[in-house]
Design an enzyme around this catalytic site. Sequence first.
Site, PDB file in Angstrom:
ATOM      1  N   LEU A 146     -27.347-103.356  -1.265  1.00 48.17           N
ATOM      2  CA  LEU A 146     -28.519-102.494  -1.383  1.00 48.17           C
ATOM      3  C   LEU A 146     -29.670-103.155  -2.131  1.00 48.17           C
ATOM      4  O   LEU A 146     -30.728-102.547  -2.283  1.00 48.17           O
ATOM      5  CB  LEU A 146     -28.134-101.185  -2.076  1.00 48.17           C
ATOM      6  CG  LEU A 146     -27.090-100.330  -1.363  1.00 48.17           C
ATOM      7  CD1 LEU A 146     -26.847 -99.037  -2.137  1.00 48.17           C
ATOM      8  CD2 LEU A 146     -27.513-100.025   0.068  1.00 48.17           C
TER       9      LEU A 146
ATOM     10  N   SER B 287     -30.480 -90.700 -15.066  1.00 48.44           N
ATOM     11  CA  SER B 287     -29.904 -91.099 -16.344  1.00 48.44           C
ATOM     12  C   SER B 287     -30.663 -90.402 -17.461  1.00 48.44           C
ATOM     13  O   SER B 287     -31.847 -90.081 -17.315  1.00 48.44           O
ATOM     14  CB  SER B 287     -30.018 -92.617 -16.532  1.00 48.44           C
ATOM     15  OG  SER B 287     -29.723 -92.993 -17.871  1.00 48.44           O
TER      16      SER B 287
ATOM     17  N   ASP C 244     -20.744 -99.544  -0.319  1.00 43.59           N
ATOM     18  CA  ASP C 244     -20.515-100.347  -1.516  1.00 43.59           C
ATOM     19  C   ASP C 244     -20.736-101.818  -1.180  1.00 43.59           C
ATOM     20  O   ASP C 244     -20.739-102.217  -0.004  1.00 43.59           O
ATOM     21  CB  ASP C 244     -19.093-100.143  -2.031  1.00 43.59           C
ATOM     22  CG  ASP C 244     -18.994-100.328  -3.545  1.00 43.59           C
ATOM     23  OD1 ASP C 244     -19.816-101.077  -4.103  1.00 43.59           O
ATOM     24  OD2 ASP C 244     -18.109 -99.722  -4.160  1.00 43.59           O
TER      25      ASP C 244
ATOM     26  N   TYR D 101     -34.350-100.890 -16.009  1.00 40.97           N
ATOM     27  CA  TYR D 101     -33.410 -99.786 -15.807  1.00 40.97           C
ATOM     28  C   TYR D 101     -34.088 -98.454 -16.111  1.00 40.97           C
ATOM     29  O   TYR D 101     -34.020 -97.506 -15.313  1.00 40.97           O
ATOM     30  CB  TYR D 101     -32.183 -99.977 -16.704  1.00 40.97           C
ATOM     31  CG  TYR D 101     -31.171 -98.863 -16.546  1.00 40.97           C
ATOM     32  CD1 TYR D 101     -30.252 -98.889 -15.498  1.00 40.97           C
ATOM     33  CD2 TYR D 101     -31.142 -97.785 -17.427  1.00 40.97           C
ATOM     34  CE1 TYR D 101     -29.335 -97.863 -15.341  1.00 40.97           C
ATOM     35  CE2 TYR D 101     -30.231 -96.760 -17.269  1.00 40.97           C
ATOM     36  CZ  TYR D 101     -29.321 -96.804 -16.232  1.00 40.97           C
ATOM     37  OH  TYR D 101     -28.430 -95.779 -16.060  1.00 40.97           O
TER      38      TYR D 101
ATOM     39  N   GLY E  54     -25.703 -98.101  -8.532  1.00 40.10           N
ATOM     40  CA  GLY E  54     -26.714 -98.479  -9.511  1.00 40.10           C
ATOM     41  C   GLY E  54     -26.266 -99.664 -10.337  1.00 40.10           C
ATOM     42  O   GLY E  54     -25.071 -99.966 -10.428  1.00 40.10           O
TER      43      GLY E  54
END
Length: 276
Positions: A33, A107, A20, A148, A62
């Site tokens: 990341l 998604s 994280d 996205y 994400g």
Amino acid sequence: MGAAVVARLVADGHTVIGVDLRAAAEGDVVADLSTPAGRRAAARAVLDRADGVLDGAVLAAGLGPAPGRDRARLIAEVNYLGVVELLDAWRPALAAAERAKVVVFASNSTTTMPVVPRRAVRALLERDVPRALGALRVFGRMAPSFAYGASKIAVSQWVRREAVTREWAGAGIRLNAIAPGAILTPLLEQQLATPAEARRIKAFPVPVAGFGDPGQLAAWVVFMLSDAADFLCGSVVFVDGGSDAWFRAEDWPRAVPARHLRRYVTRMKEFRALSR
């Protein structure tokens, strides 16, 4: 959703190594990341802590659309490269476990968001973020939203392509994706607190009505990590209250069109050649 998965796995007695931006639990790997150095550091740290063997991996980190000049780049880097580069690095450790399972968070934007440029998706699949961003400039302030969508389409296609290869399926690794819809996370709660955002979200078709629960997604992910998923390979599982089915009930499944017959036959031949 990632936090719910961790809680479920820990409750079931598994050892979980979290990654994280900020430590959510003791022992988490802290890494950014959105940068190449951060992704390399995260991959190395997890391998060190796992002693070179991983029984499974859940790629849930994400970013969603938000204002900001750099947001589209951050989305592309985290949502796509933050998945594929880590999995590239972890693949030998997953193969060492013999029956490892990997779940990537996609998604339902992959099939319910129109006008996402194919050029942006292709560029991400080639790991060329600047070219992907170039294809999105036409959208102006809406570029993060389309970044996205492009990131989730690209990562879903990457899963489908890689899952069936000798390096993944042939090594005993089951690679699949889960595609959530509107899940009641703190981010969604924040959006619902804004009247204009709430109207837009509530107008989106969800046939079963309401929103999903992070715990429900966690249960799906745990199933996809279990021995029951040994025969699950290259799938994108939609858990979205029926939104995907609402928009494309007749799009999938469908018979192979005649124009794709040559490609179908070629793929059959390639598989026979690999099986020899």
